[in-house]
Design a protein around this motif. Structure first.
Motif, PDB file in Angstrom:
ATOM      1  N   PHE A 141     -26.025  29.599 -12.575  1.00 31.89           N
ATOM      2  CA  PHE A 141     -25.907  31.026 -12.662  1.00 31.89           C
ATOM      3  C   PHE A 141     -25.068  31.229 -14.183  1.00 31.89           C
ATOM      4  O   PHE A 141     -24.181  30.449 -14.396  1.00 31.89           O
ATOM      5  CB  PHE A 141     -25.065  31.578 -11.732  1.00 31.89           C
ATOM      6  CG  PHE A 141     -25.043  32.895 -11.390  1.00 31.89           C
ATOM      7  CD1 PHE A 141     -25.932  33.810 -11.078  1.00 31.89           C
ATOM      8  CD2 PHE A 141     -23.810  33.669 -12.215  1.00 31.89           C
ATOM      9  CE1 PHE A 141     -25.650  35.236 -10.978  1.00 31.89           C
ATOM     10  CE2 PHE A 141     -23.557  34.861 -12.217  1.00 31.89           C
ATOM     11  CZ  PHE A 141     -24.523  35.743 -11.733  1.00 31.89           C
ATOM     12  N   PRO A 142     -25.679  32.328 -14.797  1.00 34.55           N
ATOM     13  CA  PRO A 142     -26.787  33.183 -14.309  1.00 34.55           C
ATOM     14  C   PRO A 142     -28.210  32.848 -15.125  1.00 34.55           C
ATOM     15  O   PRO A 142     -28.886  33.823 -15.076  1.00 34.55           O
ATOM     16  CB  PRO A 142     -26.083  34.456 -15.184  1.00 34.55           C
ATOM     17  CG  PRO A 142     -25.524  33.873 -16.296  1.00 34.55           C
ATOM     18  CD  PRO A 142     -24.852  32.512 -15.915  1.00 34.55           C
ATOM     19  N   TRP A 172     -30.125  29.155  -6.788  1.00 35.93           N
ATOM     20  CA  TRP A 172     -28.848  29.331  -7.812  1.00 35.93           C
ATOM     21  C   TRP A 172     -27.757  28.503  -7.548  1.00 35.93           C
ATOM     22  O   TRP A 172     -27.478  28.419  -6.640  1.00 35.93           O
ATOM     23  CB  TRP A 172     -28.652  30.614  -8.168  1.00 35.93           C
ATOM     24  CG  TRP A 172     -29.070  31.130  -9.609  1.00 35.93           C
ATOM     25  CD1 TRP A 172     -29.567  30.421 -10.700  1.00 35.93           C
ATOM     26  CD2 TRP A 172     -29.353  32.723  -9.772  1.00 35.93           C
ATOM     27  NE1 TRP A 172     -30.041  31.395 -11.529  1.00 35.93           N
ATOM     28  CE2 TRP A 172     -29.925  32.675 -10.961  1.00 35.93           C
ATOM     29  CE3 TRP A 172     -29.007  33.848  -9.003  1.00 35.93           C
ATOM     30  CZ2 TRP A 172     -30.091  33.860 -11.397  1.00 35.93           C
ATOM     31  CZ3 TRP A 172     -29.201  34.987  -9.599  1.00 35.93           C
ATOM     32  CH2 TRP A 172     -29.779  35.284 -10.999  1.00 35.93           C
TER      33      TRP A 172
END
Length: 290
Positions: free
Chosen positions: A86-87, A285
């Motif tokens: 992330f991100p 993620w």
């Protein structure tokens, strides 16, 4: 010169390979048989796209296989996918390599203090278009990042496709900072953290993680081309690298591969078949504190 690719094996499996052909339909090695330069006078380089932007499969030129097709990296018997830290989602650029370059593992770099990683030099292409796997594009070099990957020098060239609408405004690394604010910081962050989900430490960088400019990048690329020339002329031992080629070496070289031999290599692999589904974990993620 134009190039085409031929898929063999089943996509998303261990059998998958992507072989290259030149304009005459002759099988070639993307490592050895594609010229480094698309236009030497203008410092325009060829890049073989291994991983299209936003994808996760860690595809790479198979430097140890005959004809060096693109295939997916394998770890502990399983296909390797980079995690989404992330991100970031997958690779944040079109990722590939400049042919006829080689980061010599026997050469300690004067700037990084580390030896090369035994691969062609890597490129992050930052243009608008999402390229296709195996596409051979022409790029302008803008700068370079010196990553230290597990004690090895692993240069990351920043470049842009000459056909990109923004290419005319991009001539050096400072232009990337100005026109794409945040992109270079994200690039350092991506390379620093992408192996952490695999249980490895964050990567380090020479020059305190600062990008060097276009001129420095071009000289670095030229040096890796020099290492490749020593490799292909047998001045440097190849080790496990496969240096068979159809266009570079003379007929009395052990590296010379005839058209029939090259075709036999491809014919010895499985025909292209049904694509397997990717693991659902590829879309997850990964979060952690920096």
């Amino acid at each position: 010169m134009s190039f085409t690719v031929e898929e063999r094996g089943n996509p998303n499996t261990l059998s998958y390979r992507l072989f290259f052909k030149n304009a005459e339909g002759k099988y070639i090695s993307p490592f050895h048989d594609i010229s480094m330069y698309a236009d030497e006078s203008q410092h325009i380089f060829h890049v073989v796209v291994e991983v299209p932007r936003w994808t996760n499969a860690k595809m790479e030129i198979a430097t140890k296989d005959p004809l060096n097709p693109i295939k997916q990296d394998v770890k502990k018997g399983n296909l390797r996918y980079v995690a989404n830290v992330f991100p970031h989602k997958g690779y944040i650029w079109n990722y590939g390599a400049i042919p006829q370059t080689w980061e010599d593992p026997g050469h300690k770099d004067g700037d990084t203090g580390c030896c090369g990683d035994n691969d062609p030099i890597d490129v992050c292409e930052i243009g608008t278009k999402v390229c296709s796997r195996g596409e051979v594009i022409k790029v302008k070099v803008l700068g370079i990042l010196a990553m230290i990957d597990e004690g090895e020098t692993d240069w990351k060239v920043i470049a842009i496709n000459v056909e990109d609408p923004e290419a005319k405004d991009m001539n050096n690394i400072s232009d990337v900072q100005r026109l794409k604010p945040g992109y270079l910081d994200a690039t350092v962050d991506w390379f620093r953290r992408y192996k952490v989900p695999d249980g490895k430490p964050e990567n380090k960088f020479a020059f305190n993680g600062e990008f060097k400019d276009k001129d420095f990048a071009i000289e670095t690329i030229k040096s890796t081309n020099g290492f490749w020339k020593a490799l292909i002329s047998q001045q440097t031992k190849a080790g496990e690298l496969n240096c068979k080629n159809t266009c570079v070496s003379t007929s009395d070289s052990p590296f010379c591969c005839s058209g029939d031999e090259a075709k036999a290599v491809v014919d010895g692999t499985c025909p292209c078949g049904t694509k397997d589904p990717m693991p659902s974990s590829v879309d997850k993620w990964f979060y952690y504190e920096k």
